[in-house]
Design a protein around this motif. Sequence first.
Motif: not given
Length: 66
Positions: A39-40, A43, A46, A65
Motif C-alpha cells: 500500500e505504501k 501510494q 500513483t 491510488f
Amino acid sequence: MKKYTVRPNKDADAWFLKIEDVAPEKEFDKMTEAIEAVEKVAQDNTPSQLIIYNHKNEIVDEKNFN
C-alpha cells in the motif's frame, strides 16, 4: 498505471509483493505485512492499482491510488 499484487507462495506460508504481476519484489511472512508494504509503495507511485489475493489465489480486494 502500475499494478501491484500481493500473492501467496505455492504453500501459502509466505506472501509476495509483485509489480506488474511478474517476478516477486519482496517476500513477507504474513499477509498483513505484505499489504501494508505494498500500500505504501502503491501510494508513493500513483496512479497505481493494488490487487490482493488470498491463500487460494482468489482476488479478495482491489484498491486504486490516484
